[in-house]
Design a protein around this motif. Sequence first.
Motif, PDB file in Angstrom:
ATOM      1  N   VAL A  89     -58.120  48.585 -40.338  1.00 47.27           N
ATOM      2  CA  VAL A  89     -59.501  48.343 -40.762  1.00 47.27           C
ATOM      3  C   VAL A  89     -60.027  47.040 -40.173  1.00 47.27           C
ATOM      4  CG1 VAL A  89     -61.011  47.960 -42.752  1.00 47.27           C
ATOM      5  CG2 VAL A  89     -59.222  49.705 -42.867  1.00 47.27           C
ATOM      6  N   MET A  90     -59.221  45.990 -40.213  1.00 48.86           N
ATOM      7  CA  MET A  90     -59.653  44.690 -39.710  1.00 48.86           C
ATOM      8  C   MET A  90     -59.726  44.654 -38.181  1.00 48.86           C
ATOM      9  SD  MET A  90     -60.504  42.959 -42.338  1.00 48.86           S
ATOM     10  CE  MET A  90     -60.779  41.335 -41.594  1.00 48.86           C
ATOM     11  N   SER A  91     -59.148  45.634 -37.501  1.00 46.55           N
ATOM     12  CA  SER A  91     -59.247  45.682 -36.041  1.00 46.55           C
ATOM     13  C   SER A  91     -60.671  46.005 -35.588  1.00 46.55           C
ATOM     14  CB  SER A  91     -58.248  46.684 -35.463  1.00 46.55           C
ATOM     15  OG  SER A  91     -58.668  48.019 -35.688  1.00 46.55           O
ATOM     16  N   TYR A  92     -61.486  46.520 -36.489  1.00 45.79           N
ATOM     17  CA  TYR A  92     -62.897  46.760 -36.191  1.00 45.79           C
ATOM     18  C   TYR A  92     -63.639  45.444 -36.413  1.00 45.79           C
ATOM     19  CZ  TYR A  92     -61.631  51.617 -35.887  1.00 45.79           C
ATOM     20  OH  TYR A  92     -61.038  52.796 -35.497  1.00 45.79           O
ATOM     21  N   ARG A  93     -64.129  44.867 -35.343  1.00 43.47           N
ATOM     22  CA  ARG A  93     -64.639  43.497 -35.372  1.00 43.47           C
ATOM     23  C   ARG A  93     -65.807  43.285 -36.312  1.00 43.47           C
ATOM     24  NH1 ARG A  93     -64.471  41.428 -29.273  1.00 43.47           N
ATOM     25  NH2 ARG A  93     -65.860  39.938 -30.246  1.00 43.47           N
ATOM     26  N   THR A 117     -52.115  46.787 -53.518  1.00 43.13           N
ATOM     27  CA  THR A 117     -53.422  46.399 -52.987  1.00 43.13           C
ATOM     28  C   THR A 117     -53.263  45.126 -52.161  1.00 43.13           C
ATOM     29  OG1 THR A 117     -54.525  47.315 -54.936  1.00 43.13           O
ATOM     30  CG2 THR A 117     -55.794  45.789 -53.579  1.00 43.13           C
ATOM     31  N   LEU A 118     -53.839  45.140 -50.974  1.00 43.68           N
ATOM     32  CA  LEU A 118     -53.910  43.958 -50.131  1.00 43.68           C
ATOM     33  C   LEU A 118     -55.334  43.794 -49.639  1.00 43.68           C
ATOM     34  CD1 LEU A 118     -50.708  44.400 -47.897  1.00 43.68           C
ATOM     35  CD2 LEU A 118     -51.010  42.768 -49.761  1.00 43.68           C
ATOM     36  N   SER A 119     -55.749  42.565 -49.387  1.00 39.92           N
ATOM     37  CA  SER A 119     -57.087  42.331 -48.872  1.00 39.92           C
ATOM     38  C   SER A 119     -57.060  41.216 -47.833  1.00 39.92           C
ATOM     39  CB  SER A 119     -58.056  41.996 -50.002  1.00 39.92           C
ATOM     40  OG  SER A 119     -57.664  40.825 -50.663  1.00 39.92           O
ATOM     41  N   GLU A 120     -58.138  41.185 -47.047  1.00 41.95           N
ATOM     42  CA  GLU A 120     -58.257  40.168 -46.004  1.00 41.95           C
ATOM     43  C   GLU A 120     -59.731  39.920 -45.717  1.00 41.95           C
ATOM     44  OE1 GLU A 120     -57.036  39.644 -41.323  1.00 41.95           O
ATOM     45  OE2 GLU A 120     -55.677  40.744 -42.645  1.00 41.95           O
ATOM     46  N   SER A 121     -60.049  38.683 -45.379  1.00 47.16           N
ATOM     47  CA  SER A 121     -61.401  38.322 -44.982  1.00 47.16           C
ATOM     48  C   SER A 121     -61.349  37.600 -43.641  1.00 47.16           C
ATOM     49  CB  SER A 121     -62.050  37.403 -46.020  1.00 47.16           C
ATOM     50  OG  SER A 121     -62.245  38.081 -47.215  1.00 47.16           O
ATOM     51  N   ARG A 122     -62.377  37.815 -42.857  1.00 44.39           N
ATOM     52  CA  ARG A 122     -62.502  37.113 -41.588  1.00 44.39           C
ATOM     53  C   ARG A 122     -63.070  35.723 -41.842  1.00 44.39           C
ATOM     54  NH1 ARG A 122     -61.475  40.302 -37.620  1.00 44.39           N
ATOM     55  NH2 ARG A 122     -62.337  42.316 -38.178  1.00 44.39           N
ATOM     56  N   ALA A 123     -62.510  34.764 -41.178  1.00 45.21           N
ATOM     57  CA  ALA A 123     -62.978  33.383 -41.345  1.00 45.21           C
ATOM     58  C   ALA A 123     -64.348  33.191 -40.757  1.00 45.21           C
ATOM     59  CB  ALA A 123     -61.994  32.407 -40.714  1.00 45.21           C
TER      60      ALA A 123
END
Length: 123
Positions: A89-93, A117-123
């Motif tokens: 999912v995060m590979s989509y810029r 559950t895991l999550s991530e945010s772009r800086a």
Amino acid sequence: MQAAPNLATIRIKNLRLRTFIGIKEEEISNRQDVIVNVVLQYPADRAVAFNHIDEALNYRTITKHIIRHVEEGRFQLLERLTREILDIVMSYRQVLHAQVEIDKPHALRFSDSVSITLSESRA
């Protein structure tokens, strides 16, 4: 002052897939059900302004990518599978924030499912 962007939230709910997941012999030999939920956010200003798919984040493409990865893969741990889907999912810029939850139905006796559950945010 600049207007706040149209921050879109997309939810892919209850994507039911089958894969090899686990460490026991029967889990290694037989596909099991997993249920994938993804929540992602992206700036939708251009999609809103131009009303054209080329300006939007194509959730169908992302979903197909997830399906292919899960159904063709083999995983020992839910944590690993969840991380790999989050990476997809995060590979989509365009994606600014994503959360992935995966349920493994009937993983525990007397329980509907176990989930990670895991999550991530772009800086």
